[in-house]
Design an enzyme around this catalytic site. Structure first.
Site, PDB file in Angstrom:
ATOM      1  N   ASP A 114       0.792  -1.220   0.000  1.00 20.30           N
ATOM      2  CA  ASP A 114       0.000   0.000   0.000  1.00 20.30           C
ATOM      3  C   ASP A 114       0.831   1.280   0.000  1.00 20.30           C
ATOM      4  O   ASP A 114       0.269   2.379   0.042  1.00 20.30           O
ATOM      5  CB  ASP A 114      -0.947   0.009   1.200  1.00 20.30           C
ATOM      6  CG  ASP A 114      -2.097  -0.960   1.014  1.00 20.30           C
ATOM      7  OD1 ASP A 114      -2.603  -1.070  -0.109  1.00 20.30           O
ATOM      8  OD2 ASP A 114      -2.475  -1.619   2.000  1.00 20.30           O
ATOM      9  N   ASP A 173      -6.960  -4.809  -5.179  1.00 20.93           N
ATOM     10  CA  ASP A 173      -6.581  -3.450  -4.760  1.00 20.93           C
ATOM     11  C   ASP A 173      -5.184  -3.074  -5.248  1.00 20.93           C
ATOM     12  O   ASP A 173      -4.878  -1.894  -5.467  1.00 20.93           O
ATOM     13  CB  ASP A 173      -6.589  -3.332  -3.236  1.00 20.93           C
ATOM     14  CG  ASP A 173      -7.735  -4.031  -2.545  1.00 20.93           C
ATOM     15  OD1 ASP A 173      -8.138  -5.110  -3.012  1.00 20.93           O
ATOM     16  OD2 ASP A 173      -8.206  -3.522  -1.516  1.00 20.93           O
TER      17      ASP A 173
END
Length: 393
Positions: A114, A173
């Site tokens: 991330d 994601d």
């Protein structure tokens, strides 16, 4: 004879000074967003030097703040950059820089995929509005850290390290983190980052997507052989369902990948994902999806405003590409989403919702975490969609 004339003149004077009440001009959505984020900025000011200075959501009506290493930490400074882009008010630029710099150490973190979300939303957005060799170097250094998670045999960037359930989980994601790699190659000229991003995008098309162009949430890989071990969900309704935010991540990720590479396979993938979303029989009339496309169509089923905002932003960009014969319908659909999100049903009243803009988002329904709450990334993509829409007018 003079008195009636005097009274008449007084009456005329009074009537001339008496004006009809003028309706108060309603604030634009941009003005309302700026006012609410000004209030949010003020409310978190006492925690600027705290270990958790970033607003993420609310819980039981109270603001939840997180630190730099939370996956959502880049969205708040990114929203401040979006407000600067929308208002051109230097106050937002100053505030955006202040919170961007709080993420400086993330550039060295190899422990999470991330970092792309975190640094591209903050430093990446900063570079849209200013030239900074220092910020350039942060993007490249972060890309180097992210690249440490690449497994050549499988051709993918590993997502999580923390689960015992999977050997090498890759979540949909992760498509969003590729923008950082593409950006780093543009800055540095080093094609290593670009090649990793392309490998990941290609492998994800091959293994994450079903025949109807919905996506699995998690695909687990054997890093030695590259074989697929299992396909699951983590935040969706079931392994075979279409988790709403995951579908939005995929649409956005392949739209961005086409922008960065010009590879038509990414454009084709984005167009097919868009069709899946736009024409899904379980999509509510206001175009704000249930938290999973396979969830029951019922008033009690939570909606996900964050998935809708991501979708709208992606569709506005997708509509700008040559070769997109459905551009008009994409803009119309995105406009419908934005009209709904800007309505009282989703856009919070001042002084409520922890000063976040959008209500009714879902983090992880299976874990009963952040269900029907504001989320900082919903606001981020909502304002990004406004920016992209305004540029097309």
């Amino acid at each position: 004879m003079k008195r009636p004339l005097l009274l008449l003149l007084i009456a005329v004077a009074i009537s001339g000074c008496t004006e009809k009440p003028v309706a108060k001009k309603s604030l634009s959505l941009i003005d309302r967003a700026a006012a609410q984020y000004d209030s949010l900025y003020t409310s978190i000011a006492p925690f600027k030097e705290d270990k958790k200075p970033i607003p993420r959501t609310t819980k039981d009506g109270k603001l939840v703040r997180v630190g730099a290493y939370d996956w959502t930490s880049g969205f708040y400074p990114g929203t401040l950059w979006n407000l600067y882009g929308l208002t051109k008010d230097n106050m937002w630029k100053t505030r955006a820089e202040e919170y961007t710099l709080k993420l400086d150490t993330i550039q060295y973190w190899e422990g999470n995929h991330d970092v792309g979300f975190i640094m591209e939303c903050s430093y990446g957005n900063a570079l849209k509005y200013m030239d900074s060799p220092t910020y350039d170097s942060v993007i490249v250094r972060t890309a180097k850290s992210l690249s440490a998670r690449f497994h050549p045999k499988a051709g993918i960037l590993q997502s999580w390290d923390w689960s015992k359930k999977w050997e090498c989980p890759v979540i949909i994601d992760n498509m969003m983190n590729l923008e950082l790699l593409f950006h780093a190659t543009r800055i540095s000229g080093d094609s290593t980052y670009y090649n990793i991003a392309v490998s990941h995008a290609d492998t994800t098309i091959k293994n994450h997507y079903r025949k109807d162009f919905s996506s699995y949430h998690v695909v687990d890989y054997d890093t030695i052989t590259g074989d697929i071990l299992q396909k699951n969900t983590h935040q969706g309704l079931s392994d075979d369902s279409a988790w709403a935010r995951g579908q939005a991540w995929g649409l956005y990720g392949y739209t961005m990948s086409y922008r960065e590479t010009g590879h038509t396979r990414y454009l084709e993938q984005a167009l097919k994902i868009a069709d899946f979303i736009m024409y899904h029989p379980n999509l509510p009339e206001d175009k704000i999806p249930y938290w999973d496309y396979n969830a029951p169509a019922a008033d009690s089923t939570p909606r996900d405003a964050s998935a809708a905002a991501i979708t709208a932003s992606a569709l506005y960009e997708l509509s700008t590409f040559e070769g997109n014969k459905k551009a008009e319908s994409h803009v119309k659909f995105a406009d419908q989403i934005m009209q709904s999100l800007g309505s009282p049903a989703y856009f919070a009243k001042p002084g409520t919702n922890g000063d976040f803009l959008l209500m009714h988002s879902v983090g992880s329904k299976p874990h009963n975490v952040e269900v029907d709450v504001p989320l900082n990334y919903a606001d981020y993509y909502f304002l990004e969609a406004m920016l992209r829409s305004n540029k097309q007018k």
